[in-house]
Design a protein around this motif. Structure first.
Motif, PDB file in Angstrom:
ATOM      1  N   MET A 168      30.606  44.470  64.036  1.00  0.00           N
ATOM      2  CA  MET A 168      29.164  44.303  64.243  1.00  0.00           C
ATOM      3  C   MET A 168      28.448  45.622  63.996  1.00  0.00           C
ATOM      4  O   MET A 168      29.053  46.691  63.973  1.00  0.00           O
ATOM      5  CB  MET A 168      28.872  43.765  65.642  1.00  0.00           C
ATOM      6  N   ASN A 169      27.131  45.540  63.817  1.00  0.00           N
ATOM      7  CA  ASN A 169      26.289  46.721  63.661  1.00  0.00           C
ATOM      8  C   ASN A 169      24.901  46.405  64.202  1.00  0.00           C
ATOM      9  O   ASN A 169      24.689  45.308  64.740  1.00  0.00           O
ATOM     10  CB  ASN A 169      26.236  47.177  62.198  1.00  0.00           C
ATOM     11  N   ILE A 170      23.971  47.320  64.049  1.00  0.00           N
ATOM     12  CA  ILE A 170      22.653  47.114  64.636  1.00  0.00           C
ATOM     13  C   ILE A 170      21.945  45.897  64.050  1.00  0.00           C
ATOM     14  O   ILE A 170      21.217  45.191  64.740  1.00  0.00           O
ATOM     15  CB  ILE A 170      21.774  48.376  64.510  1.00  0.00           C
ATOM     16  N   TYR A 171      22.191  45.610  62.781  1.00  0.00           N
ATOM     17  CA  TYR A 171      21.550  44.459  62.160  1.00  0.00           C
ATOM     18  C   TYR A 171      22.086  43.154  62.731  1.00  0.00           C
ATOM     19  O   TYR A 171      21.347  42.177  62.880  1.00  0.00           O
ATOM     20  CB  TYR A 171      21.730  44.520  60.644  1.00  0.00           C
ATOM     21  N   THR A 172      23.372  43.139  63.043  1.00  0.00           N
ATOM     22  CA  THR A 172      23.949  41.975  63.719  1.00  0.00           C
ATOM     23  C   THR A 172      23.229  41.720  65.030  1.00  0.00           C
ATOM     24  O   THR A 172      22.928  40.573  65.381  1.00  0.00           O
ATOM     25  CB  THR A 172      25.454  42.208  64.005  1.00  0.00           C
TER      26      THR A 172
ATOM     27  N   GLU B 204      24.392  30.192  72.899  1.00  0.00           N
ATOM     28  CA  GLU B 204      25.601  30.825  72.365  1.00  0.00           C
ATOM     29  C   GLU B 204      25.897  30.324  70.954  1.00  0.00           C
ATOM     30  O   GLU B 204      26.285  31.104  70.078  1.00  0.00           O
ATOM     31  CB  GLU B 204      26.791  30.540  73.282  1.00  0.00           C
ATOM     32  N   LYS B 205      25.690  29.035  70.714  1.00  0.00           N
ATOM     33  CA  LYS B 205      25.902  28.485  69.372  1.00  0.00           C
ATOM     34  C   LYS B 205      24.906  29.072  68.381  1.00  0.00           C
ATOM     35  O   LYS B 205      25.265  29.398  67.242  1.00  0.00           O
ATOM     36  CB  LYS B 205      25.781  26.960  69.416  1.00  0.00           C
ATOM     37  N   ALA B 206      23.644  29.225  68.815  1.00  0.00           N
ATOM     38  CA  ALA B 206      22.627  29.817  67.945  1.00  0.00           C
ATOM     39  C   ALA B 206      22.963  31.271  67.621  1.00  0.00           C
ATOM     40  O   ALA B 206      22.802  31.722  66.483  1.00  0.00           O
ATOM     41  CB  ALA B 206      21.251  29.720  68.603  1.00  0.00           C
ATOM     42  N   MET B 207      23.441  31.998  68.637  1.00  0.00           N
ATOM     43  CA  MET B 207      23.844  33.388  68.440  1.00  0.00           C
ATOM     44  C   MET B 207      24.972  33.481  67.420  1.00  0.00           C
ATOM     45  O   MET B 207      24.924  34.291  66.475  1.00  0.00           O
ATOM     46  CB  MET B 207      24.296  33.997  69.761  1.00  0.00           C
ATOM     47  N   LEU B 208      26.007  32.669  67.590  1.00  0.00           N
ATOM     48  CA  LEU B 208      27.165  32.725  66.708  1.00  0.00           C
ATOM     49  C   LEU B 208      26.802  32.311  65.283  1.00  0.00           C
ATOM     50  O   LEU B 208      27.355  32.841  64.315  1.00  0.00           O
ATOM     51  CB  LEU B 208      28.288  31.845  67.254  1.00  0.00           C
ATOM     52  N   ALA B 209      25.851  31.401  65.152  1.00  0.00           N
ATOM     53  CA  ALA B 209      25.389  31.018  63.816  1.00  0.00           C
ATOM     54  C   ALA B 209      24.668  32.185  63.153  1.00  0.00           C
ATOM     55  O   ALA B 209      24.838  32.448  61.953  1.00  0.00           O
ATOM     56  CB  ALA B 209      24.469  29.801  63.902  1.00  0.00           C
ATOM     57  N   ALA B 210      23.874  32.909  63.929  1.00  0.00           N
ATOM     58  CA  ALA B 210      23.099  34.029  63.388  1.00  0.00           C
ATOM     59  C   ALA B 210      23.975  35.223  63.033  1.00  0.00           C
ATOM     60  O   ALA B 210      23.642  36.004  62.132  1.00  0.00           O
ATOM     61  CB  ALA B 210      22.022  34.454  64.387  1.00  0.00           C
ATOM     62  N   THR B 211      25.107  35.362  63.735  1.00  0.00           N
ATOM     63  CA  THR B 211      25.971  36.536  63.532  1.00  0.00           C
ATOM     64  C   THR B 211      27.240  36.205  62.744  1.00  0.00           C
ATOM     65  O   THR B 211      28.131  37.049  62.640  1.00  0.00           O
ATOM     66  CB  THR B 211      26.387  37.130  64.887  1.00  0.00           C
TER      67      THR B 211
ATOM     68  N   GLY C  45      29.614  34.223  63.609  1.00  0.00           N
ATOM     69  CA  GLY C  45      30.766  34.107  64.497  1.00  0.00           C
ATOM     70  C   GLY C  45      31.063  35.298  65.377  1.00  0.00           C
ATOM     71  O   GLY C  45      32.051  35.288  66.116  1.00  0.00           O
ATOM     72  N   VAL C  46      30.218  36.331  65.332  1.00  0.00           N
ATOM     73  CA  VAL C  46      30.459  37.535  66.135  1.00  0.00           C
ATOM     74  C   VAL C  46      29.764  37.405  67.490  1.00  0.00           C
ATOM     75  O   VAL C  46      28.577  37.069  67.569  1.00  0.00           O
ATOM     76  CB  VAL C  46      29.946  38.794  65.400  1.00  0.00           C
ATOM     77  N   ASN C  47      30.504  37.690  68.562  1.00  0.00           N
ATOM     78  CA  ASN C  47      29.936  37.618  69.912  1.00  0.00           C
ATOM     79  C   ASN C  47      29.209  38.916  70.248  1.00  0.00           C
ATOM     80  O   ASN C  47      29.813  39.880  70.702  1.00  0.00           O
ATOM     81  CB  ASN C  47      31.038  37.347  70.936  1.00  0.00           C
ATOM     82  N   THR C  48      27.924  38.946  70.015  1.00  0.00           N
ATOM     83  CA  THR C  48      27.112  40.121  70.306  1.00  0.00           C
ATOM     84  C   THR C  48      26.506  40.088  71.703  1.00  0.00           C
ATOM     85  O   THR C  48      26.417  41.107  72.373  1.00  0.00           O
ATOM     86  CB  THR C  48      25.961  40.239  69.297  1.00  0.00           C
TER      87      THR C  48
END
Length: 273
Positions: free
Chosen positions: A37-41, A83-90, A92-95
């Protein structure tokens, strides 16, 4: 339309991730020990949670029952979708799984308090009453890191913090932030380290594989503050050293970051920032 509580929730997420240099955490200069991950994630993840915070605000505004644990469980259902929306945006990364829990609770409770004129931390305590026992008390085969830490160390993690009404925020982090001076960067770094003097960070325990690492964190964070924090050259050097140690040992302070996020949120709501 974004209401002011949702706006401050999003600001809190973005303030946290753009503050640097944070040991064991992602910031603009480094992903730290998080190579996926990074800041953009984190920016993408933060924006994906807008609807969740709007839902949390609505739940707090419209809940009329006397048992606030029911308000919490209504929020939790929205949290699963978040959580599903987050994983879709990233991809699959848990930010922000921890922040979805903690900041969701604070956002919902703050909205309820605005409507019902109750006190924030008392409201959170009522929302999360019995949560540790409900979630962890009857698990025979622990699977998640939180379940394993409860089974091995008896530590309830984020659930225990919430059930107690986040005393680390009310009694330590928030007063510290309110009284802090200097740039926002310095104030938030120092507040993070103040949190690190007391927090039992489950992310750190998971990465280290033992609970004794918490004593190390408390000592290092206290030493940083004793040097004068980020306002001093010695403090900056200490933070640089702590950053390097976290990288070498693959340590994450994700639990401290979640607590900083909610501290920032309340600070924004109360005009401390």
């Amino acid at each position: 339309m974004i209401n002011s509580i949702t706006q401050n929730a999003l600001r809190a997420l973005l303030y946290e991730v753009t503050t640097e240099p944070k040991p064991g955490l992602v910031d603009p200069g480094s992903p730290g020990p998080h190579s996926d991950m990074n800041i953009y994630t984190f920016i993408d993840s933060s924006l994906s949670l807008t609807q969740y915070f709007n839902d949390a605000v609505k739940i707090g505004q419209t809940f009329t029952g006397s048992d606030l644990t029911q308000m919490f469980f209504a929020l939790r259902r929205k949290g699963l979708a978040a959580e599903k929306a987050m994983l879709a945006a990233t991809h699959g990364v848990n930010t922000h799984k921890g922040a979805i829990f903690a900041l969701g609770v604070f956002t919902c409770a703050e909205s309820y308090c605005h409507t019902r004129h109750t006190e924030l931390f008392t409201t959170i305590q009522a929302m999360c009453h019995g949560l540790v026992e409900h979630d962890l008390g009857h698990i025979c085969s622990p699977q998640t890191a939180g379940e394993k830490e409860y089974a091995e160390y008896g530590y309830g993690g984020a659930r225990a913090e919430a059930e107690q009404g986040y005393p680390i925020i009310e009694e330590i982090a928030l007063p510290f932030l309110k009284d802090s001076t200097g740039t926002i960067q310095a104030r938030l770094l120092d507040t993070l380290m103040k949190i690190a003097t007391r927090a039992v960070d489950s992310n750190l325990i998971k990465r280290a594989g033992n609970i004794q690492v918490i004593d190390w964190l408390h000592e290092e964070a206290a030493a940083y503050l004793a040097l004068g924090g980020y306002a001093t050259d010695a403090g900056k050097q200490k933070l640089k050293q702590l950053n390097q140690e976290c990288l070498e040992h693959n340590y994450s302070l994700g639990g401290c970051a979640d607590l900083l996020i909610v501290t920032i949120f309340v600070g924004l709501e109360r005009g401390y920032l």
